[in-house]
Design a protein around this motif. Structure first.
Motif, PDB file in Angstrom:
ATOM      1  N   GLU A 345     117.047  48.593   4.032  1.00  0.00           N
ATOM      2  CA  GLU A 345     116.550  48.100   5.327  1.00  0.00           C
ATOM      3  C   GLU A 345     115.680  49.144   6.023  1.00  0.00           C
ATOM      4  O   GLU A 345     114.660  48.819   6.632  1.00  0.00           O
ATOM      5  CB  GLU A 345     117.734  47.730   6.217  1.00  0.00           C
ATOM      6  CG  GLU A 345     117.323  47.160   7.572  1.00  0.00           C
ATOM      7  CD  GLU A 345     118.510  46.821   8.453  1.00  0.00           C
ATOM      8  OE1 GLU A 345     118.282  46.516   9.645  1.00  0.00           O
ATOM      9  OE2 GLU A 345     119.655  46.868   7.960  1.00  0.00           O
ATOM     10  N   HIS A 346     116.068  50.416   5.927  1.00  0.00           N
ATOM     11  CA  HIS A 346     115.319  51.490   6.569  1.00  0.00           C
ATOM     12  C   HIS A 346     114.401  52.233   5.600  1.00  0.00           C
ATOM     13  O   HIS A 346     113.652  53.112   6.004  1.00  0.00           O
ATOM     14  CB  HIS A 346     116.297  52.493   7.204  1.00  0.00           C
ATOM     15  CG  HIS A 346     117.194  51.901   8.233  1.00  0.00           C
ATOM     16  ND1 HIS A 346     118.449  51.431   7.935  1.00  0.00           N
ATOM     17  CD2 HIS A 346     117.020  51.706   9.564  1.00  0.00           C
ATOM     18  CE1 HIS A 346     119.016  50.956   9.030  1.00  0.00           C
ATOM     19  NE2 HIS A 346     118.183  51.118  10.037  1.00  0.00           N
ATOM     20  N   LYS A 347     114.513  51.893   4.306  1.00  0.00           N
ATOM     21  CA  LYS A 347     113.731  52.559   3.255  1.00  0.00           C
ATOM     22  C   LYS A 347     113.925  54.070   3.298  1.00  0.00           C
ATOM     23  O   LYS A 347     112.966  54.848   3.283  1.00  0.00           O
ATOM     24  CB  LYS A 347     112.244  52.204   3.385  1.00  0.00           C
ATOM     25  CG  LYS A 347     111.960  50.728   3.177  1.00  0.00           C
ATOM     26  CD  LYS A 347     110.480  50.427   3.245  1.00  0.00           C
ATOM     27  CE  LYS A 347     110.219  48.952   3.007  1.00  0.00           C
ATOM     28  NZ  LYS A 347     108.773  48.607   3.075  1.00  0.00           N
ATOM     29  N   GLY A 348     115.185  54.465   3.401  1.00  0.00           N
ATOM     30  CA  GLY A 348     115.513  55.887   3.453  1.00  0.00           C
ATOM     31  C   GLY A 348     116.947  56.125   3.020  1.00  0.00           C
ATOM     32  O   GLY A 348     117.672  55.199   2.633  1.00  0.00           O
ATOM     33  N   TYR A 349     117.373  57.385   3.090  1.00  0.00           N
ATOM     34  CA  TYR A 349     118.700  57.790   2.643  1.00  0.00           C
ATOM     35  C   TYR A 349     119.540  58.229   3.845  1.00  0.00           C
ATOM     36  O   TYR A 349     119.098  59.042   4.656  1.00  0.00           O
ATOM     37  CB  TYR A 349     118.590  58.943   1.644  1.00  0.00           C
ATOM     38  CG  TYR A 349     117.834  58.580   0.388  1.00  0.00           C
ATOM     39  CD1 TYR A 349     118.511  58.118  -0.745  1.00  0.00           C
ATOM     40  CD2 TYR A 349     116.446  58.683   0.332  1.00  0.00           C
ATOM     41  CE1 TYR A 349     117.822  57.781  -1.893  1.00  0.00           C
ATOM     42  CE2 TYR A 349     115.752  58.340  -0.816  1.00  0.00           C
ATOM     43  CZ  TYR A 349     116.435  57.890  -1.919  1.00  0.00           C
ATOM     44  OH  TYR A 349     115.749  57.542  -3.066  1.00  0.00           O
ATOM     45  N   GLN A 350     120.760  57.684   3.941  1.00  0.00           N
ATOM     46  CA  GLN A 350     121.683  58.035   5.016  1.00  0.00           C
ATOM     47  C   GLN A 350     122.883  58.769   4.439  1.00  0.00           C
ATOM     48  O   GLN A 350     123.444  58.333   3.433  1.00  0.00           O
ATOM     49  CB  GLN A 350     122.155  56.782   5.765  1.00  0.00           C
ATOM     50  CG  GLN A 350     121.133  56.239   6.753  1.00  0.00           C
ATOM     51  CD  GLN A 350     121.694  55.136   7.630  1.00  0.00           C
ATOM     52  OE1 GLN A 350     122.281  54.197   7.126  1.00  0.00           O
ATOM     53  NE2 GLN A 350     121.517  55.259   8.935  1.00  0.00           N
ATOM     54  N   PRO A 351     123.299  59.885   5.035  1.00  0.00           N
ATOM     55  CA  PRO A 351     124.423  60.647   4.481  1.00  0.00           C
ATOM     56  C   PRO A 351     125.753  59.918   4.650  1.00  0.00           C
ATOM     57  O   PRO A 351     125.991  59.266   5.667  1.00  0.00           O
ATOM     58  CB  PRO A 351     124.399  61.946   5.291  1.00  0.00           C
ATOM     59  CG  PRO A 351     123.726  61.584   6.577  1.00  0.00           C
ATOM     60  CD  PRO A 351     122.721  60.528   6.231  1.00  0.00           C
ATOM     61  N   GLY A 352     126.618  60.061   3.651  1.00  0.00           N
ATOM     62  CA  GLY A 352     127.962  59.519   3.728  1.00  0.00           C
ATOM     63  C   GLY A 352     128.959  60.559   4.192  1.00  0.00           C
ATOM     64  O   GLY A 352     130.146  60.457   3.892  1.00  0.00           O
ATOM     65  N   PHE A 353     128.475  61.572   4.909  1.00  0.00           N
ATOM     66  CA  PHE A 353     129.318  62.638   5.443  1.00  0.00           C
ATOM     67  C   PHE A 353     128.751  63.047   6.790  1.00  0.00           C
ATOM     68  O   PHE A 353     127.628  62.674   7.146  1.00  0.00           O
ATOM     69  CB  PHE A 353     129.343  63.849   4.493  1.00  0.00           C
ATOM     70  CG  PHE A 353     127.978  64.287   4.035  1.00  0.00           C
ATOM     71  CD1 PHE A 353     127.239  65.202   4.769  1.00  0.00           C
ATOM     72  CD2 PHE A 353     127.424  63.778   2.875  1.00  0.00           C
ATOM     73  CE1 PHE A 353     125.970  65.596   4.366  1.00  0.00           C
ATOM     74  CE2 PHE A 353     126.156  64.163   2.461  1.00  0.00           C
ATOM     75  CZ  PHE A 353     125.428  65.077   3.205  1.00  0.00           C
ATOM     76  N   GLU A 354     129.538  63.797   7.569  1.00  0.00           N
ATOM     77  CA  GLU A 354     129.083  64.246   8.883  1.00  0.00           C
ATOM     78  C   GLU A 354     128.176  65.469   8.755  1.00  0.00           C
ATOM     79  O   GLU A 354     128.284  66.249   7.810  1.00  0.00           O
ATOM     80  CB  GLU A 354     130.281  64.593   9.766  1.00  0.00           C
ATOM     81  CG  GLU A 354     131.099  63.391  10.194  1.00  0.00           C
ATOM     82  CD  GLU A 354     132.173  63.802  11.186  1.00  0.00           C
ATOM     83  OE1 GLU A 354     131.818  64.178  12.327  1.00  0.00           O
ATOM     84  OE2 GLU A 354     133.355  63.762  10.813  1.00  0.00           O
ATOM     85  N   LEU A 355     127.281  65.617   9.729  1.00  0.00           N
ATOM     86  CA  LEU A 355     126.373  66.754   9.762  1.00  0.00           C
ATOM     87  C   LEU A 355     126.372  67.374  11.147  1.00  0.00           C
ATOM     88  O   LEU A 355     126.706  66.718  12.131  1.00  0.00           O
ATOM     89  CB  LEU A 355     124.950  66.315   9.405  1.00  0.00           C
ATOM     90  CG  LEU A 355     124.682  66.095   7.917  1.00  0.00           C
ATOM     91  CD1 LEU A 355     123.797  64.889   7.722  1.00  0.00           C
ATOM     92  CD2 LEU A 355     124.037  67.313   7.298  1.00  0.00           C
ATOM     93  N   GLY A 356     125.996  68.637  11.213  1.00  0.00           N
ATOM     94  CA  GLY A 356     125.904  69.304  12.499  1.00  0.00           C
ATOM     95  C   GLY A 356     125.338  70.699  12.350  1.00  0.00           C
ATOM     96  O   GLY A 356     124.999  71.140  11.245  1.00  0.00           O
TER      97      GLY A 356
END
Length: 369
Positions: A345-356
């Protein structure tokens, strides 16, 4: 006396007494045993138990001095943890062990991987090595008690989902100034979020802090933990670091955490030349040079020859994401296929973990005598 109960399981009576003395002094109620079966029973039947300190390797007490005479208990630490977590998901478990240090035999990378395997168990919020307690018992138990007194996090949250953090290193003076500016006690690692809340242009301020950092590193934190372990092998100039840095910045700015093709400015790897004197300008000569025919008369590319635009249909981002998945999976952040899934849907990659992003001092303070 606190109404929070601590289950302590260790086959060594000396360690049981040491844990008990420190935790009772801190105000906790302790339920101690050398027997794994009894520990499981306590966890299942005592609702006041909210934490458990569990040894990894359990021998039948009393433990003989000669190792060849020792007998393992039926339930080992991993089995006890699995059994308790299946019945009591509200119990948070800390593994207190000497085994990873022994198995790694001085290899720091192997020690981190062995420790990470223990952390990946359901219900485990952190690990503490017995060698650390032996070297500095006051600091080790202060850390442990601080962890046990931490405000409870949601029981619905997955305790096996770690957080990947970008660490920005500063001098002690700047680190202290940032703590004062955020009006929070100085700690080894400071969250950047409180500092960004105090400014109007968060993006500009984050870039300024980022550019002034003396060091940049990738750190791993397990939920409920007070420790941050380095993820070795991901260097600041690598494409993997660039991807994680981009996603971490978006997370801190409270933007949608996703990376697309147009967001990625890669550093292409240099390819080696396997052949010399490749003919130029003449298309037919190039084809004759690049291709050969097998005994069946079928044409195939000669060994060591690559044709531009034909060797790979993968995008640079897709290739970099695949490599990053493998690197993170080796440190038990999660399964490679679940870490950075593609979102059509966004044509991108979303992490399956938290970031900071966290801030830390580049020079460790000398231990107080």
């Amino acid at each position: 006396m606190s109404d929070v109960g601590i289950l302590i399981l260790d086959d060594d009576e000396r360690w049981l007494a040491l844990h008990e003395r420190r935790l009772i002094r801190a105000g906790f109620s302790c339920y101690s045993t050398q027997n794994a079966t009894e520990a499981i029973k306590i966890a299942k039947t005592n609702p006041s138990v909210k934490f458990a300190l569990i040894d990894e390797i359990l021998y039948v007490p009393p433990i003989p001095v000669a190792e060849e005479q020792r007998e393992l208990q039926r339930w080992q630490g991993k089995g006890v943890i699995r059994e308790i977590s299946a019945q009591r998901s509200d119990i948070k478990i800390i593994v207190v062990t000497a085994a990873p240090m022994s198995r790694s035999d001085g290899n720091s990378q192997l020690l981190i991987k062995e420790t990470a395997k223990l952390r990946r168990q359901q219900g485990v919020i952190d690990i503490i090595h017995k060698s650390q307690i032996d070297e500095d018992p006051d600091d080790s138990y202060d850390w442990l008690i601080d962890l046990l007194k931490r405000p409870d996090f949601s029981d619905k949250a997955s305790v096996t989902t770690p957080k990947v953090l970008i660490g920005l290193g500063f001098t002690q003076e700047i680190h202290q100034a940032m703590a004062e500016q955020m009006n929070i006690p100085r700690k080894p690692y400071l969250p950047i979020a409180p500092l960004l809340k105090k400014v109007g242009n968060k993006s500009k301020t984050l870039d300024e802090i980022w550019n002034k950092a003396e060091e940049k590193s990738i750190l791993l934190e397990m939920p409920g933990s007070k420790k941050l372990d380095p993820i070795l092998g991901i260097k600041e100039r690598s494409n993997a670091f660039k991807i994680l840095a981009f996603l971490a910045k978006k997370s801190e700015l409270q933007h949608e955490v996703i990376i697309c093709e147009q967001d990625y400015d890669c550093s292409r790897r240099k390819s080696k030349m396997y052949v010399d004197n490749i003919p130029e300008n003449n298309r037919l000569s190039v084809q004759d040079f690049a291709f050969a025919h097998n005994t069946d008369g079928r044409r195939h590319l000669r060994y060591g020859v690559q044709l531009e635009g034909v060797t790979s249909k993968n995008s640079p981002l897709k290739v970099a994401i695949s490599r990053l998945r493998e690197q993170l999976s080796r440190f038990n952040v999660g399964r490679a296929d679940k870490l950075l899934p593609y979102e059509p849907e966004h044509k991108g990659y979303q992490p399956g973990f938290e970031l900071g992003i966290v801030l830390y001092s580049t020079k460790k303070e000398k231990a107080k005598k």
